[in-house]
Write a protein that holds these residues in place. Sequence first.
Motif, PDB file in Angstrom:
ATOM      1  N   ARG A 198       6.441   3.084   2.862  1.00 36.49           N
ATOM      2  CA  ARG A 198       5.271   3.321   2.022  1.00 36.49           C
ATOM      3  C   ARG A 198       4.453   4.484   2.586  1.00 36.49           C
ATOM      4  NH1 ARG A 198       1.676  -0.832   2.272  1.00 36.49           N
ATOM      5  NH2 ARG A 198       0.981  -0.682   0.099  1.00 36.49           N
ATOM      6  N   LYS A 199       3.513   4.956   1.786  1.00 30.11           N
ATOM      7  CA  LYS A 199       2.682   6.093   2.167  1.00 30.11           C
ATOM      8  C   LYS A 199       1.225   5.662   2.299  1.00 30.11           C
ATOM      9  CE  LYS A 199       6.286   8.582   2.202  1.00 30.11           C
ATOM     10  NZ  LYS A 199       6.472   9.919   1.644  1.00 30.11           N
ATOM     11  N   ALA A 200       0.507   6.305   3.203  1.00 26.07           N
ATOM     12  CA  ALA A 200      -0.892   5.970   3.438  1.00 26.07           C
ATOM     13  C   ALA A 200      -1.757   6.432   2.273  1.00 26.07           C
ATOM     14  CB  ALA A 200      -1.387   6.616   4.729  1.00 26.07           C
ATOM     15  N   LEU A 201      -2.675   5.571   1.876  1.00 25.30           N
ATOM     16  CA  LEU A 201      -3.686   5.927   0.886  1.00 25.30           C
ATOM     17  C   LEU A 201      -5.029   5.985   1.610  1.00 25.30           C
ATOM     18  CD1 LEU A 201      -4.719   6.493  -1.912  1.00 25.30           C
ATOM     19  CD2 LEU A 201      -4.533   4.052  -2.445  1.00 25.30           C
ATOM     20  N   THR A 233      -1.235  14.028   6.154  1.00 26.04           N
ATOM     21  CA  THR A 233      -1.825  13.625   4.886  1.00 26.04           C
ATOM     22  C   THR A 233      -2.181  14.876   4.094  1.00 26.04           C
ATOM     23  OG1 THR A 233      -4.118  13.567   5.676  1.00 26.04           O
ATOM     24  CG2 THR A 233      -2.799  11.559   5.972  1.00 26.04           C
ATOM     25  N   VAL A 234      -2.239  14.713   2.783  1.00 26.33           N
ATOM     26  CA  VAL A 234      -2.568  15.835   1.900  1.00 26.33           C
ATOM     27  C   VAL A 234      -3.769  15.454   1.055  1.00 26.33           C
ATOM     28  CG1 VAL A 234      -1.768  17.310   0.013  1.00 26.33           C
ATOM     29  CG2 VAL A 234      -0.181  16.633   1.818  1.00 26.33           C
ATOM     30  N   LEU A 265       3.616   1.593   7.952  1.00 27.70           N
ATOM     31  CA  LEU A 265       3.927   2.205   6.667  1.00 27.70           C
ATOM     32  C   LEU A 265       5.327   2.810   6.664  1.00 27.70           C
ATOM     33  CD1 LEU A 265       0.494   3.913   5.972  1.00 27.70           C
ATOM     34  CD2 LEU A 265       1.515   2.117   4.569  1.00 27.70           C
ATOM     35  N   GLU A 266       5.686   3.475   7.753  1.00 27.10           N
ATOM     36  CA  GLU A 266       7.031   4.048   7.840  1.00 27.10           C
ATOM     37  C   GLU A 266       8.085   2.948   7.798  1.00 27.10           C
ATOM     38  OE1 GLU A 266       9.554   7.245  10.548  1.00 27.10           O
ATOM     39  OE2 GLU A 266       7.813   6.238  11.415  1.00 27.10           O
ATOM     40  N   GLY A 307       0.795  10.609   3.705  1.00 24.82           N
ATOM     41  CA  GLY A 307      -0.377   9.992   3.110  1.00 24.82           C
ATOM     42  C   GLY A 307      -1.100  10.940   2.178  1.00 24.82           C
ATOM     43  N   VAL A 308      -1.887  10.371   1.266  1.00 27.00           N
ATOM     44  CA  VAL A 308      -2.679  11.168   0.336  1.00 27.00           C
ATOM     45  C   VAL A 308      -4.148  10.778   0.467  1.00 27.00           C
ATOM     46  CG1 VAL A 308      -0.805  11.555  -1.301  1.00 27.00           C
ATOM     47  CG2 VAL A 308      -2.242   9.524  -1.544  1.00 27.00           C
TER      48      VAL A 308
END
Length: 269
Positions: free
Chosen positions: A16-19, A209-210, A11-12, A229-230
């Motif tokens: 992109r960001k983790a879902l 992640t949040v 992802l990095e 990530g979210v």
Amino acid sequence: MSRLAAVFAKLEEDGRKALVPYIVAGDPEPALTVPFMHELVRQGADILEIGVPFSDPMAEGPVIQLAHERALLSKVTLTMVLELVTEFRTKNEITPVVLMGYANPIERMGYQVFADRAASAGVDGLLTVDMPPEEAELPSKILRAAGIDNIFLLAPTSSDDRIKKIASLASGYLYCVSLNGVTGAGNLDIKAVSEKLASIKRFTSLPITVGFGIKDGVSAAALAPLCEGVVVGSALIERLVASDASLANAERAAVAASLIGEIRAAIDA
């Protein structure tokens, strides 16, 4: 390299960001869980957080509490959750699976037995909501030896000293709670979350992640630039519960998981 490390590295590399969707194993019925997991991946999930049903899920809001209750009515146990992960792994050996729950079921099984069974099933990480860092050194050692990451929650109120202690024990990633209260509650304060994440990143290089309060593409896209990530839980379970129970499992899973597709598009835009 672990599945979690590989996913975050890719992802990095891709910018992109983790879902990370969260569901409760066995909710609303055990036969739906594995099809739902596969559909979440198809819709763009990078990591799956699977809730282990528990009778007193104290960190959860009403939506997820009811999900735990429904799963318990189906008599879903920790052993059954591991069996569901094993079934998922027959068709997916890539997507990381993190179990999220409470200490009691794991302590009843025994950490060594759990670690061995979880590793065999294909579990990549464990997030124990009510495990304070002061009691986590031995479990972390046992999990690490089995190749399982021990993941911790960080609250908006976590002090620098506590962040440092948790960061020294954690692996895989850290889960930052975006607001005070239970899952699914409150409105996001992006400025406060940004300041907290900056504080946490002073003490760790782990991905962060949040979660808590992310309901749709708008809220996810607002937070995604701040973290790695979210996590989406209550809103996803609400969509699952609202789906037509008369549909076949694959169709019902697709209807509910469409939320993840919407959020994926929003955070990738």
